[in-house]
Design a protein around this motif. Structure first.
Motif, PDB file in Angstrom:
ATOM      1  N   MET A  15     -40.476-116.205 -63.230  1.00 50.41           N
ATOM      2  CA  MET A  15     -40.632-115.899 -64.643  1.00 50.41           C
ATOM      3  C   MET A  15     -39.819-114.661 -65.015  1.00 50.41           C
ATOM      4  O   MET A  15     -39.842-113.663 -64.296  1.00 50.41           O
ATOM      5  CB  MET A  15     -42.106-115.648 -64.972  1.00 50.41           C
ATOM      6  N   LYS A  16     -39.106-114.734 -66.123  1.00 52.38           N
ATOM      7  CA  LYS A  16     -38.404-113.580 -66.672  1.00 52.38           C
ATOM      8  C   LYS A  16     -39.150-113.148 -67.918  1.00 52.38           C
ATOM      9  O   LYS A  16     -39.122-113.817 -68.947  1.00 52.38           O
ATOM     10  CB  LYS A  16     -36.954-113.931 -66.997  1.00 52.38           C
ATOM     11  N   VAL A  17     -39.857-112.031 -67.816  1.00 56.64           N
ATOM     12  CA  VAL A  17     -40.732-111.558 -68.887  1.00 56.64           C
ATOM     13  C   VAL A  17     -40.094-110.377 -69.581  1.00 56.64           C
ATOM     14  O   VAL A  17     -39.522-109.489 -68.936  1.00 56.64           O
ATOM     15  CB  VAL A  17     -42.106-111.150 -68.313  1.00 56.64           C
ATOM     16  N   ASP A  18     -40.168-110.352 -70.915  1.00 61.95           N
ATOM     17  CA  ASP A  18     -39.688-109.198 -71.666  1.00 61.95           C
ATOM     18  C   ASP A  18     -40.812-108.670 -72.547  1.00 61.95           C
ATOM     19  O   ASP A  18     -41.944-109.156 -72.497  1.00 61.95           O
ATOM     20  CB  ASP A  18     -38.443-109.531 -72.501  1.00 61.95           C
ATOM     21  N   ASP A  19     -40.508-107.662 -73.367  1.00 62.06           N
ATOM     22  CA  ASP A  19     -41.536-107.011 -74.184  1.00 62.06           C
ATOM     23  C   ASP A  19     -42.160-107.946 -75.209  1.00 62.06           C
ATOM     24  O   ASP A  19     -43.278-107.705 -75.678  1.00 62.06           O
ATOM     25  CB  ASP A  19     -40.940-105.787 -74.896  1.00 62.06           C
ATOM     26  N   GLU A  20     -41.456-109.023 -75.591  1.00 66.73           N
ATOM     27  CA  GLU A  20     -41.974-109.942 -76.595  1.00 66.73           C
ATOM     28  C   GLU A  20     -42.786-111.083 -76.001  1.00 66.73           C
ATOM     29  O   GLU A  20     -43.460-111.813 -76.732  1.00 66.73           O
ATOM     30  CB  GLU A  20     -40.822-110.512 -77.429  1.00 66.73           C
ATOM     31  N   SER A  21     -42.723-111.263 -74.682  1.00 65.35           N
ATOM     32  CA  SER A  21     -43.457-112.358 -74.048  1.00 65.35           C
ATOM     33  C   SER A  21     -44.950-112.209 -74.306  1.00 65.35           C
ATOM     34  O   SER A  21     -45.524-111.147 -74.092  1.00 65.35           O
ATOM     35  CB  SER A  21     -43.193-112.377 -72.540  1.00 65.35           C
ATOM     36  N   CYS A  22     -45.555-113.294 -74.761  1.00 70.20           N
ATOM     37  CA  CYS A  22     -46.971-113.255 -75.138  1.00 70.20           C
ATOM     38  C   CYS A  22     -47.663-114.522 -74.653  1.00 70.20           C
ATOM     39  O   CYS A  22     -47.169-115.634 -74.871  1.00 70.20           O
ATOM     40  CB  CYS A  22     -47.114-113.122 -76.652  1.00 70.20           C
ATOM     41  N   ALA A  23     -48.807-114.354 -73.989  1.00 72.34           N
ATOM     42  CA  ALA A  23     -49.551-115.491 -73.449  1.00 72.34           C
ATOM     43  C   ALA A  23     -50.616-116.004 -74.409  1.00 72.34           C
ATOM     44  O   ALA A  23     -51.343-116.933 -74.074  1.00 72.34           O
ATOM     45  CB  ALA A  23     -50.206-115.098 -72.129  1.00 72.34           C
ATOM     46  N   VAL A  24     -50.722-115.416 -75.608  1.00 73.27           N
ATOM     47  CA  VAL A  24     -51.795-115.764 -76.540  1.00 73.27           C
ATOM     48  C   VAL A  24     -51.295-116.603 -77.711  1.00 73.27           C
ATOM     49  O   VAL A  24     -51.832-117.677 -78.003  1.00 73.27           O
ATOM     50  CB  VAL A  24     -52.504-114.499 -77.060  1.00 73.27           C
ATOM     51  N   ALA A  25     -50.294-116.110 -78.405  1.00 75.28           N
ATOM     52  CA  ALA A  25     -49.831-116.758 -79.631  1.00 75.28           C
ATOM     53  C   ALA A  25     -49.121-118.073 -79.325  1.00 75.28           C
ATOM     54  O   ALA A  25     -48.190-118.119 -78.516  1.00 75.28           O
ATOM     55  CB  ALA A  25     -48.890-115.824 -80.395  1.00 75.28           C
ATOM     56  N   GLY A  26     -49.559-119.139 -79.966  1.00 76.30           N
ATOM     57  CA  GLY A  26     -48.932-120.426 -79.769  1.00 76.30           C
ATOM     58  C   GLY A  26     -49.776-121.535 -80.377  1.00 76.30           C
ATOM     59  O   GLY A  26     -50.842-121.273 -80.934  1.00 76.30           O
ATOM     60  N   HIS A  27     -49.286-122.757 -80.289  1.00 79.44           N
ATOM     61  CA  HIS A  27     -50.033-123.881 -80.847  1.00 79.44           C
ATOM     62  C   HIS A  27     -50.002-125.049 -79.866  1.00 79.44           C
ATOM     63  O   HIS A  27     -49.094-125.164 -79.031  1.00 79.44           O
ATOM     64  CB  HIS A  27     -49.456-124.312 -82.195  1.00 79.44           C
ATOM     65  N   ILE A  28     -50.995-125.913 -79.985  1.00 78.25           N
ATOM     66  CA  ILE A  28     -51.118-127.081 -79.112  1.00 78.25           C
ATOM     67  C   ILE A  28     -50.640-128.309 -79.868  1.00 78.25           C
ATOM     68  O   ILE A  28     -50.978-128.510 -81.031  1.00 78.25           O
ATOM     69  CB  ILE A  28     -52.577-127.259 -78.666  1.00 78.25           C
TER      70      ILE A  28
END
Length: 310
Positions: free
Chosen positions: A1-14
């Motif tokens: 995984m390449k993670v940056d400051d904007e990576s977020c595990a919460v915001a999203g849709h199914i």
């Protein structure tokens, strides 16, 4: 995984995943409708035998412990055979399984993650989400597949044809023993394997015994002792969250881990090596004991020193 400051595990849709949904939905419907009509002793033996081989050698050892976590080493030809057997489980191709697992694990290690990755909803909704939908994160990390996997032509072929891999089995089963073997050897096996995998994951990410805890993460792992044998050790999920790089999942005395027993047999034959155990690993940041293992005269498991360890 390449993670940056904007990576977020919460915001999203199914959103609904039509190909995946129709695949598992079709297998499940076929199993429910046809299995009662074609029950034979031979078909049942075939179901249990092929399920054991594909779930243990294929999924647990080949995909999970080897390709995903690199908790052991094996020759390339055996790695490919095990990946093929894991593909036959019917969940996804080998590279897709690596992507799904790594994305979920990254999300669960954050301080907060989406309900889908945490199994944090009702059982029926979670079943729908996990087996028929996909989560589209607004700011996901970049997934970087290990180069040796990305360049492997056999694994790429299995990834492109993972659903079609059931066809040779179906033809062979039908040729050998007709519809009973076809029904129980493919749709029943696939439906039970995929649904069972979701069900164990749903339970072991929500509640149950816990010998270890990891601070400041969104999701804890729990154990499901009643399913230890039929999941070939995968139900010791609290242990796995604590020691993800360990090839041994039943790390406490008395915790049955058939997958580990198979690995020991393969090591005796010289087919695998470098089997990792907790004592060989650096503890995860924030790992701590939450309960002591029961004393036993035959305790041989050793752990590195972690806060709260006995």
């Amino acid at each position: 995984m390449k993670v940056d400051d904007e990576s977020c595990a919460v915001a999203g849709h199914i959103e609904w995943a039509p190909v995946r949904s129709l695949w598992i939905g079709g297998m499940t419907l076929s199993a429910v409708m046809l299995a009662p009509l074609f029950v034979t002793f031979g078909a049942l033996l075939l179901f249990f035998g092929t399920s054991a081989v594909t779930l243990c050698l294929g999924h647990s050892i080949g995909l999970h412990r080897l390709l995903i976590h690199r908790s052991l080493s094996a020759p390339r030809w055996l790695e490919r055979v095990l990946a093929y057997l894991g593909t036959l489980v019917g969940m996804a191709g080998p590279l897709g399984m690596v992507r799904l697992h790594d994305t979920r694990d990254w999300a669960q290690r954050q301080t907060a993650c989406h309900d889908l990755h945490a199994h944090r909803t009702t059982m029926l909704r979670d079943a729908w989400w996990q087996m028929h939908c996909r989560l589209i994160l607004a700011h996901p990390p970049a997934f970087l597949l290990e180069e040796r996997l990305a360049r492997d032509r056999v694994l790429r072929w299995l990834e492109a044809t993972w659903m079609l891999q059931q066809l040779p089995l179906a033809a062979m089963f039908f040729w050998v023993s007709g519809l009973p073997w076809l029904v129980w050897g493919v749709p029943v096996r696939v439906a039970v394997s995929v649904t069972g995998h979701w069900f164990v994951g749903h339970l072991t990410h929500r509640h149950g015994p816990q010998g270890w805890s990891v601070d400041d993460v969104a999701v804890q792992g729990h154990d499901l002792p009643a399913a230890a044998l039929i999941t070939f050790g995968e139900a010791w999920h609290g242990n796995h969250h604590a020691w993800p790089g360990s090839a041994k999942l039943g790390v406490e005395p008395g915790q049955h881990d058939p997958g580990w027993w198979v690995l020991l047999a393969l090591r005796r034959l010289g087919l695998v090596w470098d089997l990792k155990e907790p004592a060989m690993l650096v503890p995860r940041t924030g790992l701590r004991r939450v309960e002591r293992p029961r004393p036993t005269r035959h305790a041989t498991t050793a752990f590195p020193s972690v806060p709260g360890s006995p």
